[in-house]
Design an enzyme around this catalytic site. Structure first.
Site, PDB file in Angstrom:
ATOM      1  N   ALA A  71      45.426   2.460  11.224  1.00 13.95           N
ATOM      2  CA  ALA A  71      45.998   3.502  12.332  1.00 13.95           C
ATOM      3  C   ALA A  71      44.825   4.827  12.369  1.00 13.95           C
ATOM      4  O   ALA A  71      44.545   4.900  11.265  1.00 13.95           O
ATOM      5  CB  ALA A  71      46.998   3.764  12.099  1.00 13.95           C
ATOM      6  N   GLU A 104      47.846  -9.170  10.236  1.00 10.00           N
ATOM      7  CA  GLU A 104      48.091  -9.027  12.022  1.00 10.00           C
ATOM      8  C   GLU A 104      47.162  -8.226  12.830  1.00 10.00           C
ATOM      9  O   GLU A 104      47.733  -6.899  12.816  1.00 10.00           O
ATOM     10  CB  GLU A 104      49.217  -9.981  11.862  1.00 10.00           C
ATOM     11  CG  GLU A 104      49.412 -10.483  11.282  1.00 10.00           C
ATOM     12  CD  GLU A 104      50.352 -10.435  10.142  1.00 10.00           C
ATOM     13  OE1 GLU A 104      50.619 -11.783   9.259  1.00 10.00           O
ATOM     14  OE2 GLU A 104      50.742  -9.646   9.719  1.00 10.00           O
ATOM     15  N   ASN A 109      43.991  -6.153  21.218  1.00 17.69           N
ATOM     16  CA  ASN A 109      43.411  -5.410  20.364  1.00 17.69           C
ATOM     17  C   ASN A 109      42.348  -6.571  20.908  1.00 17.69           C
ATOM     18  O   ASN A 109      41.681  -6.072  19.290  1.00 17.69           O
ATOM     19  CB  ASN A 109      44.328  -4.911  19.689  1.00 17.69           C
ATOM     20  CG  ASN A 109      43.749  -3.352  19.265  1.00 17.69           C
ATOM     21  OD1 ASN A 109      42.502  -3.106  19.758  1.00 17.69           O
ATOM     22  ND2 ASN A 109      44.513  -3.021  18.319  1.00 17.69           N
ATOM     23  N   TYR A 116      37.124  -5.853  12.758  1.00 18.89           N
ATOM     24  CA  TYR A 116      37.677  -6.476  11.796  1.00 18.89           C
ATOM     25  C   TYR A 116      36.928  -7.757  11.825  1.00 18.89           C
ATOM     26  O   TYR A 116      36.275  -8.262  10.332  1.00 18.89           O
ATOM     27  CB  TYR A 116      39.135  -7.187  12.461  1.00 18.89           C
ATOM     28  CG  TYR A 116      40.041  -6.711  12.411  1.00 18.89           C
ATOM     29  CD1 TYR A 116      40.378  -4.901  11.531  1.00 18.89           C
ATOM     30  CD2 TYR A 116      41.642  -6.155  12.479  1.00 18.89           C
ATOM     31  CE1 TYR A 116      41.354  -3.974  11.680  1.00 18.89           C
ATOM     32  CE2 TYR A 116      42.094  -5.245  13.003  1.00 18.89           C
ATOM     33  CZ  TYR A 116      42.334  -4.494  12.439  1.00 18.89           C
ATOM     34  OH  TYR A 116      43.226  -3.498  12.550  1.00 18.89           O
TER      35      TYR A 116
END
Length: 144
Positions: A71, A104, A109, A116
């Site tokens: 986050a 996950e 998104n 990633y």
């Protein structure tokens, strides 16, 4: 400059506040506290100007780690925080013997998925209806 450090108990109120501001089903301060006390986890914070801008962490099982949290505070995005702290998480995980990382991410998104992929993760499968509020599939990604 982005400063990365191990998450500490005194960080938890700020971490939980960020978590609540971002996620529809946030972890509680107690949830983070319990995770910090496990020898099988590693949690990091990223600071900008001395304030927590983001955090991430994993749960390790033998040579694999499930990245459970990533986050970044809304006001701190697009400044390299997520990439810097995830690169450090992967580096520290490798030092602990982790050879494979998984996570996950919501199918919608696209920004996170692109990050990633930039860090070497690949899309391996879909986990149907993994998320609630709103319901959505998760993309399962691995970095080996």
């Amino acid at each position: 400059m982005i400063e990365i450090a191990g998450m500490q108990m005194e960080d938890l109120a700020e971490v939980a506040a960020i978590e609540k501001s971002i996620f529809s089903q946030p972890w509680s301060e107690n949830g983070f506290a319990a995770s910090l006390q496990s020898k099988d986890t590693l949690y990091l914070t990223a600071r900008l100007d001395g304030k927590i801008a983001g955090y991430c962490g994993f749960l390790q099982s033998f040579d694999e780690a499930d990245i459970t949290n990533v986050a970044v505070k809304e006001s701190c995005r697009r400044r390299g925080v997520a990439e810097t702290m995830l690169a450090e998480l992967i580096k520290r995980g490798a030092a602990r013997g982790v050879t494979a990382f998984t996570l996950e991410v919501r199918r919608s998104n696209a920004g996170a998925i692109a990050l990633y992929e930039k860090l070497g993760f690949v899309n391996c499968d879909i986990r149907r209806n993994f998320y609630e509020k709103p319901a959505e599939d998760a993309v399962i990604m691995w970095k080996r």
